[in-house]
Scaffold this motif. Sequence first.
Motif, PDB file in Angstrom:
ATOM      1  N   ASP A 354       3.055 -10.234   0.531  1.00 39.64           N
ATOM      2  CA  ASP A 354       2.072 -11.323   0.560  1.00 39.64           C
ATOM      3  C   ASP A 354       2.659 -12.398   1.456  1.00 39.64           C
ATOM      4  N   LEU A 355       1.802 -13.142   2.129  1.00 38.43           N
ATOM      5  CA  LEU A 355       2.274 -14.317   2.868  1.00 38.43           C
ATOM      6  C   LEU A 355       1.770 -15.551   2.136  1.00 38.43           C
ATOM      7  N   LEU A 356       2.689 -16.438   1.768  1.00 39.77           N
ATOM      8  CA  LEU A 356       2.322 -17.690   1.106  1.00 39.77           C
ATOM      9  C   LEU A 356       2.451 -18.843   2.096  1.00 39.77           C
ATOM     10  N   TRP A 357       1.517 -19.771   1.992  1.00 39.14           N
ATOM     11  CA  TRP A 357       1.547 -20.961   2.848  1.00 39.14           C
ATOM     12  C   TRP A 357       1.497 -22.168   1.917  1.00 39.14           C
ATOM     13  N   ARG A 358       2.561 -22.946   1.910  1.00 34.21           N
ATOM     14  CA  ARG A 358       2.676 -24.092   0.998  1.00 34.21           C
ATOM     15  C   ARG A 358       2.226 -23.713  -0.427  1.00 34.21           C
ATOM     16  N   GLY A 359       2.672 -22.547  -0.887  1.00 30.34           N
ATOM     17  CA  GLY A 359       2.438 -22.158  -2.281  1.00 30.34           C
ATOM     18  C   GLY A 359       1.170 -21.372  -2.538  1.00 30.34           C
ATOM     19  N   VAL A 360       0.378 -21.096  -1.495  1.00 32.28           N
ATOM     20  CA  VAL A 360      -0.880 -20.376  -1.716  1.00 32.28           C
ATOM     21  C   VAL A 360      -0.898 -19.091  -0.877  1.00 32.28           C
ATOM     22  N   GLU A 361      -1.317 -17.996  -1.513  1.00 34.13           N
ATOM     23  CA  GLU A 361      -1.384 -16.717  -0.788  1.00 34.13           C
ATOM     24  C   GLU A 361      -2.478 -16.757   0.261  1.00 34.13           C
ATOM     25  N   ILE A 362      -2.119 -16.402   1.492  1.00 36.99           N
ATOM     26  CA  ILE A 362      -3.173 -16.289   2.519  1.00 36.99           C
ATOM     27  C   ILE A 362      -3.337 -14.850   3.013  1.00 36.99           C
ATOM     28  N   THR A 363      -2.379 -14.000   2.691  1.00 36.02           N
ATOM     29  CA  THR A 363      -2.430 -12.613   3.168  1.00 36.02           C
ATOM     30  C   THR A 363      -1.832 -11.651   2.164  1.00 36.02           C
ATOM     31  N   SER A 364      -2.442 -10.467   2.061  1.00 36.62           N
ATOM     32  CA  SER A 364      -1.775  -9.326   1.422  1.00 36.62           C
ATOM     33  C   SER A 364      -1.733  -8.204   2.435  1.00 36.62           C
ATOM     34  N   GLY A 365      -0.662  -7.445   2.404  1.00 40.65           N
ATOM     35  CA  GLY A 365      -0.587  -6.311   3.322  1.00 40.65           C
ATOM     36  C   GLY A 365       0.329  -5.250   2.779  1.00 40.65           C
ATOM     37  N   CYS A 366       0.244  -4.067   3.362  1.00 38.59           N
ATOM     38  CA  CYS A 366       1.172  -3.005   2.952  1.00 38.59           C
ATOM     39  C   CYS A 366       1.116  -1.843   3.922  1.00 38.59           C
ATOM     40  N   GLN A 367       2.173  -1.038   3.858  1.00 41.24           N
ATOM     41  CA  GLN A 367       2.105   0.272   4.487  1.00 41.24           C
ATOM     42  C   GLN A 367       1.311   1.137   3.529  1.00 41.24           C
ATOM     43  N   ARG A 368       0.333   1.882   4.060  1.00 39.69           N
ATOM     44  CA  ARG A 368      -0.484   2.745   3.198  1.00 39.69           C
ATOM     45  C   ARG A 368       0.219   4.096   3.023  1.00 39.69           C
ATOM     46  N   GLU A 369      -0.018   4.718   1.889  1.00 39.56           N
ATOM     47  CA  GLU A 369       0.501   6.089   1.687  1.00 39.56           C
ATOM     48  C   GLU A 369      -0.373   7.032   2.500  1.00 39.56           C
ATOM     49  N   HIS A 370       0.230   7.735   3.474  1.00 39.02           N
ATOM     50  CA  HIS A 370      -0.575   8.615   4.340  1.00 39.02           C
ATOM     51  C   HIS A 370      -0.332  10.091   4.054  1.00 39.02           C
ATOM     52  N   ARG A 371       0.599  10.372   3.106  1.00 39.68           N
ATOM     53  CA  ARG A 371       0.906  11.783   2.829  1.00 39.68           C
ATOM     54  C   ARG A 371       0.011  12.258   1.698  1.00 39.68           C
ATOM     55  N   PHE A 372      -0.779  13.295   1.998  1.00 43.10           N
ATOM     56  CA  PHE A 372      -1.838  13.733   1.078  1.00 43.10           C
ATOM     57  C   PHE A 372      -1.331  13.949  -0.349  1.00 43.10           C
ATOM     58  N   GLY A 373      -0.209  14.676  -0.483  1.00 45.05           N
ATOM     59  CA  GLY A 373       0.294  15.029  -1.823  1.00 45.05           C
ATOM     60  C   GLY A 373       0.631  13.773  -2.622  1.00 45.05           C
ATOM     61  N   ASN A 374       1.387  12.865  -1.984  1.00 45.71           N
ATOM     62  CA  ASN A 374       1.776  11.619  -2.681  1.00 45.71           C
ATOM     63  C   ASN A 374       0.555  10.807  -3.072  1.00 45.71           C
ATOM     64  N   CYS A 405      -2.883  12.613   9.346  1.00 48.55           N
ATOM     65  CA  CYS A 405      -3.091  11.156   9.416  1.00 48.55           C
ATOM     66  C   CYS A 405      -1.782  10.475   9.841  1.00 48.55           C
ATOM     67  N   PRO A 406      -1.822   9.542  10.791  1.00 48.34           N
ATOM     68  CA  PRO A 406      -0.573   8.873  11.196  1.00 48.34           C
ATOM     69  C   PRO A 406      -0.080   7.914  10.117  1.00 48.34           C
ATOM     70  N   PRO A 407       1.234   7.631  10.105  1.00 50.62           N
ATOM     71  CA  PRO A 407       1.701   6.552   9.230  1.00 50.62           C
ATOM     72  C   PRO A 407       1.047   5.250   9.685  1.00 50.62           C
ATOM     73  N   HIS A 408       0.583   4.462   8.759  1.00 49.45           N
ATOM     74  CA  HIS A 408      -0.136   3.249   9.152  1.00 49.45           C
ATOM     75  C   HIS A 408      -0.113   2.208   8.049  1.00 49.45           C
ATOM     76  N   GLY A 409      -0.591   1.035   8.386  1.00 54.67           N
ATOM     77  CA  GLY A 409      -0.660  -0.037   7.391  1.00 54.67           C
ATOM     78  C   GLY A 409      -1.460  -1.188   7.949  1.00 54.67           C
ATOM     79  N   GLY A 410      -1.667  -2.194   7.134  1.00 47.38           N
ATOM     80  CA  GLY A 410      -2.463  -3.320   7.606  1.00 47.38           C
ATOM     81  C   GLY A 410      -2.388  -4.493   6.650  1.00 47.38           C
ATOM     82  N   PHE A 411      -3.083  -5.532   7.067  1.00 46.44           N
ATOM     83  CA  PHE A 411      -3.108  -6.747   6.237  1.00 46.44           C
ATOM     84  C   PHE A 411      -4.434  -7.472   6.423  1.00 46.44           C
TER      85      PHE A 411
END
Length: 443
Positions: A354-374, A405-411
Amino acid sequence: MSVPRVKSRTPYVEAPHPLEIAGCRALVGETVTLHGFLADIRRYPKVTFLSLRDRTGAIQIVCKRQDLLEEVHSLTRNSAIRVNGIIKAGRGEEIELEALGIAVLTVAEPCALREASARSPAMRFLTMREPREQLICAVRTTLLNVLRGTLLEQGYREIQTPKITAAGSESGAAVFNLSFFGEPACLVQSPQFYMQMAMAAGFGRVFEIGPVFRAEPSQTNRHAAEFSCLDVELSWISSHHDLMDVEESLLCGLLEELARLHGHDIERQFEIPVSRIDAPIPRISFEEALSIARNGSLALRTDRLSPQDEQIICKKLSQRTGSDFVFITDYPADDRPFYTMRDDGSRKASRSFDLLWRGVEITSGCQREHRFGNLATQIETAGIDEETRARYLAPFYLTMFRHGCPPHGGFGVGIDRFLFMLLGCSSIADVSFVFRGPEGLMP
Ligand code: ATP
């Protein structure tokens, strides 16, 4: 992958038009025609002063001619008028317009701006004529254009994803349900699954700036039921740190541009300097963050960060590093949605931030699980209802991961949340064109 900290080339500057008040500053001695609303009238026996306002500012109109004095006699505040006249130097840097002709385009009903908006939210358009509101609109325009321009320069593609979908993407969060030709459907809570579809499609780097809908009943000063979000998704990443690099660079350039183009006006209207990112934003793990919030005492694995904790963490980090921003990384896997990639180590952490700005969340992000089994296992154990799994996740979402599917992520960065923090407003409603919250649908 290392992403250079880029400074954005200004892709957009709002230029004052010569037929708007701000565009007349360099036209002393020239005859111009201006349109606007009447903000004030001061009548004297031989002269009447009008204050004309448009979206770029205000100008004093001096009416001396007898025929004009008769014309302005019945005028009311807020009326829409057209004035023709000569630009003259006024007091200090000011200019004024000596009127040669005035046309009344619409006579307004008598009413004070503040009283009007207090009386009815439907009168919001009237308070929006004020300079503070006009500035919010101008800043939002710059913000969107700099984000868009910078991402396009960096080779991202812009996509538009559906806003009506078969099921919610944020597990647990409430959705606005609707019937789609008899099928159960809802408004999207995030475009994320479709952004991931673009990754499966080999688009590489995409973004979208669009509306998202959250049926959150809570009435906080930072939540809306409908808001705009910038979502960024990219492929071939090594970890969530690549995503933080991208966001840091993007926000660094954005804040520079906002300070350059609007910093002076923002300080004048909102009494807050535009934050800057002069050094890398501190990145601390969830565990470190908890320890800071609990003053070093051992935190339990089940502890969560409350909004008050986030305030404390930002305050302490800001004292230590001077940064208004902090990334909190590696949240416990169990606290993040099922699509988040889990760490391979034993810490049960996830590749999230998460990105916090002066104590408030402005972003959430993550690497997504791209492996089918997992991913299939994570869906199994996430407590998602059988119907959603069978009707939506299995045929649509999971299928994307079966064919390379390629390894990927976003926010996602909440645009309204960002503006609310940038301008230091007391509520997110203050920066929305029309606020959508649980209070109602007016206007
Ligand atoms: P929060 O914890 O503040 O409710 P969230 O974790 O639900 O946010 P995400 O689902 O990750 O947020 O959404 C991404 C971003 O969208 C947030 O970081 C925030 O900037 C913004 N956002 C989320 N919910 C809202 C809302 N109801 N109103 C305005 N902005 C929001």
